[in-house]
Scaffold this motif. Structure first.
Motif, PDB file in Angstrom:
ATOM      1  N   PHE A   1       0.809  -1.221   0.000  1.00 30.38           N
ATOM      2  CA  PHE A   1       0.000   0.000   0.000  1.00 30.38           C
ATOM      3  C   PHE A   1       0.845   1.276   0.000  1.00 30.38           C
ATOM      4  N   SER A   2       2.124   1.150  -0.363  1.00 31.35           N
ATOM      5  CA  SER A   2       3.034   2.293  -0.294  1.00 31.35           C
ATOM      6  C   SER A   2       2.781   3.342  -1.370  1.00 31.35           C
ATOM      7  N   ASP A   3       2.239   2.927  -2.511  1.00 33.22           N
ATOM      8  CA  ASP A   3       1.966   3.877  -3.593  1.00 33.22           C
ATOM      9  C   ASP A   3       0.608   4.528  -3.354  1.00 33.22           C
ATOM     10  N   LYS A   4       0.617   5.765  -2.880  1.00 38.32           N
ATOM     11  CA  LYS A   4      -0.633   6.448  -2.554  1.00 38.32           C
ATOM     12  C   LYS A   4      -1.495   6.716  -3.780  1.00 38.32           C
ATOM     13  N   ASN A   5      -0.891   6.664  -4.947  1.00 38.90           N
ATOM     14  CA  ASN A   5      -1.672   6.846  -6.174  1.00 38.90           C
ATOM     15  C   ASN A   5      -2.615   5.660  -6.417  1.00 38.90           C
ATOM     16  N   GLN A   6      -2.319   4.533  -5.735  1.00 39.10           N
ATOM     17  CA  GLN A   6      -3.151   3.343  -5.889  1.00 39.10           C
ATOM     18  C   GLN A   6      -4.223   3.234  -4.801  1.00 39.10           C
ATOM     19  N   GLU A   7      -4.214   4.188  -3.865  1.00 35.31           N
ATOM     20  CA  GLU A   7      -5.219   4.135  -2.803  1.00 35.31           C
ATOM     21  C   GLU A   7      -6.653   4.190  -3.336  1.00 35.31           C
ATOM     22  N   PRO A   8      -6.940   5.025  -4.383  1.00 41.12           N
ATOM     23  CA  PRO A   8      -8.307   5.002  -4.938  1.00 41.12           C
ATOM     24  C   PRO A   8      -8.735   3.630  -5.452  1.00 41.12           C
ATOM     25  N   LEU A   9      -7.762   2.860  -5.945  1.00 44.22           N
ATOM     26  CA  LEU A   9      -8.097   1.506  -6.399  1.00 44.22           C
ATOM     27  C   LEU A   9      -8.599   0.673  -5.234  1.00 44.22           C
ATOM     28  N   TYR A  10      -7.864   0.707  -4.129  1.00 42.95           N
ATOM     29  CA  TYR A  10      -8.298  -0.055  -2.960  1.00 42.95           C
ATOM     30  C   TYR A  10      -9.656   0.425  -2.466  1.00 42.95           C
ATOM     31  N   ARG A  11      -9.855   1.741  -2.393  1.00 45.66           N
ATOM     32  CA  ARG A  11     -11.130   2.266  -1.899  1.00 45.66           C
ATOM     33  C   ARG A  11     -12.285   1.834  -2.800  1.00 45.66           C
ATOM     34  N   SER A  12     -12.028   1.762  -4.104  1.00 42.71           N
ATOM     35  CA  SER A  12     -13.095   1.326  -5.020  1.00 42.71           C
ATOM     36  C   SER A  12     -13.418  -0.149  -4.811  1.00 42.71           C
ATOM     37  N   LEU A  13     -12.386  -0.965  -4.521  1.00 44.38           N
ATOM     38  CA  LEU A  13     -12.629  -2.378  -4.228  1.00 44.38           C
ATOM     39  C   LEU A  13     -13.462  -2.521  -2.958  1.00 44.38           C
ATOM     40  N   LEU A  14     -13.111  -1.740  -1.946  1.00 43.25           N
ATOM     41  CA  LEU A  14     -13.841  -1.781  -0.679  1.00 43.25           C
ATOM     42  C   LEU A  14     -15.308  -1.402  -0.892  1.00 43.25           C
ATOM     43  N   ALA A  15     -15.545  -0.348  -1.670  1.00 43.79           N
ATOM     44  CA  ALA A  15     -16.925   0.097  -1.923  1.00 43.79           C
ATOM     45  C   ALA A  15     -17.698  -0.948  -2.730  1.00 43.79           C
ATOM     46  N   THR A  16     -17.038  -1.535  -3.725  1.00 44.82           N
ATOM     47  CA  THR A  16     -17.706  -2.538  -4.565  1.00 44.82           C
ATOM     48  C   THR A  16     -18.125  -3.752  -3.750  1.00 44.82           C
ATOM     49  N   ILE A  17     -17.220  -4.232  -2.917  1.00 48.51           N
ATOM     50  CA  ILE A  17     -17.541  -5.396  -2.087  1.00 48.51           C
ATOM     51  C   ILE A  17     -18.665  -5.059  -1.114  1.00 48.51           C
ATOM     52  N   GLY A  18     -18.579  -3.887  -0.489  1.00 46.73           N
ATOM     53  CA  GLY A  18     -19.609  -3.506   0.472  1.00 46.73           C
ATOM     54  C   GLY A  18     -20.987  -3.430  -0.158  1.00 46.73           C
ATOM     55  N   LEU A  19     -21.064  -2.802  -1.328  1.00 48.05           N
ATOM     56  CA  LEU A  19     -22.358  -2.668  -2.006  1.00 48.05           C
ATOM     57  C   LEU A  19     -22.877  -4.024  -2.480  1.00 48.05           C
ATOM     58  N   SER A  20     -21.989  -4.847  -3.035  1.00 47.27           N
ATOM     59  CA  SER A  20     -22.408  -6.155  -3.550  1.00 47.27           C
ATOM     60  C   SER A  20     -22.862  -7.078  -2.424  1.00 47.27           C
TER      61      SER A  20
END
Length: 276
Positions: free
Chosen positions: A202-221
């Motif tokens: 998780f060191s590349d902060k530019n990839q944090e939106p990717l993780y947040r989108s995965l979290l949101a997708t799983i939560g909604l699904s």
């Protein structure tokens, strides 16, 4: 021991009710002769099972005559399902199934069944008319009557694409875009459960939106699955080998989603990846 006897008219939703009780953790047995119920309860209790439901209906035939004595001895919670005659006729016509009595006249079969099961209905602690209920509404009625609520389970597991994609996941997510510890000598032999390895992923902060989108997708699904009445929902998170990125992501997801769902976490390929 929580012992439930489920009975009712054919076509009134007995199968749906039995499956709903299984989702609530009940061990179910269909049409076991009444004289064997006591032995069943002793056997399953020895195995650590404390919730049992037995289904008995018109298929029991002459064995129905033994039910009353057994009910008096065991005193189970009795649930009886029924439906209006016109509704049962419609359900049978749509399914094209034969009535268990099979006397050739469906209306007569339904009435004869109702008479044969009357003693069970009279003893029932709960009678549910399923004429206007969906399977989901029937499940909710059973949960309310028994004072139990299904505990929805969100299953998360990490895997490596090199070992083959999962066959039983509802949702498959790819995290190979995240920084790969495999190419850093400090982390190559260490698993994604290691805090330093996870920090690298998780060191590349530019990839944090990717993780947040995965979290949101799983939560909604998962929430949509729960609202639809499902007992569980399975999400697979994959990287190349199943050792670093997918493991770290699954661990973080499990931690963040545990406040909303009952979460079960598994790392499918971690041991295989660590051997290489």
């Amino acid at each position: 021991m929580r012992f439930v006897v489920l009975s009712g008219q054919s076509g009134a939703g007995l199968t749906s009710a039995r499956m709903a009780l299984e989702d609530l953790g009940y061990f179910s047995v269909d049409n076991l002769p009444p004289q064997l119920w006591s032995e069943l309860l002793r056997t399953v209790e020895q195995q650590g099972i404390h919730k049992v439901v037995v289904v008995i209906d018109i298929r029991a035939g002459a064995l129905l005559g033994e039910v009353e004595v057994v009910l008096l001895a065991l005193r189970p919670f009795i649930i009886y399902l029924e439906a209006k005659t016109d509704v049962l006729l419609k359900r049978y016509n749509l399914s094209r199934r034969l009535h268990p009595l099979g006397m050739g006249n469906l209306l007569r079969d339904i009435e004869q069944e109702r008479l044969a099961l009357a003693p069970l209905r009279d003893r029932a602690d709960l009678v549910i008319d399923t004429s206007e209920r969906t399977p989901r509404q029937l499940k909710e009625a059973l949960e309310a009557a028994l004072g139990e609520e299904e505990s929805f389970l969100l299953r998360l597991f990490s895997f490596g694409f090199k070992w083959g994609p999962p066959q039983d996941a509802d949702l498959v997510l790819d995290v190979r875009a995240l920084p790969n510890p495999h190419y850093d000598p400090r982390f190559k032999a260490r698993p994604g459960t290691d805090p330093e390895v996870a920090a690298y992923v998780f060191s590349d902060k530019n990839q944090e939106p990717l993780y947040r989108s995965l979290l949101a997708t799983i939560g909604l699904s998962a929430e949509a699955a729960r609202q639809s009445g499902r007992a569980a929902y399975t999400v697979a998170i994959g990287c190349t080998g199943g050792q670093h990125r997918s493991v770290a992501v699954a661990e973080r997801l499990a931690q963040e989603l545990s406040s909303r769902f009952r979460v079960e976490l598994e790392h499918r390929d971690l041991e295989k990846a660590m051997v290489l």
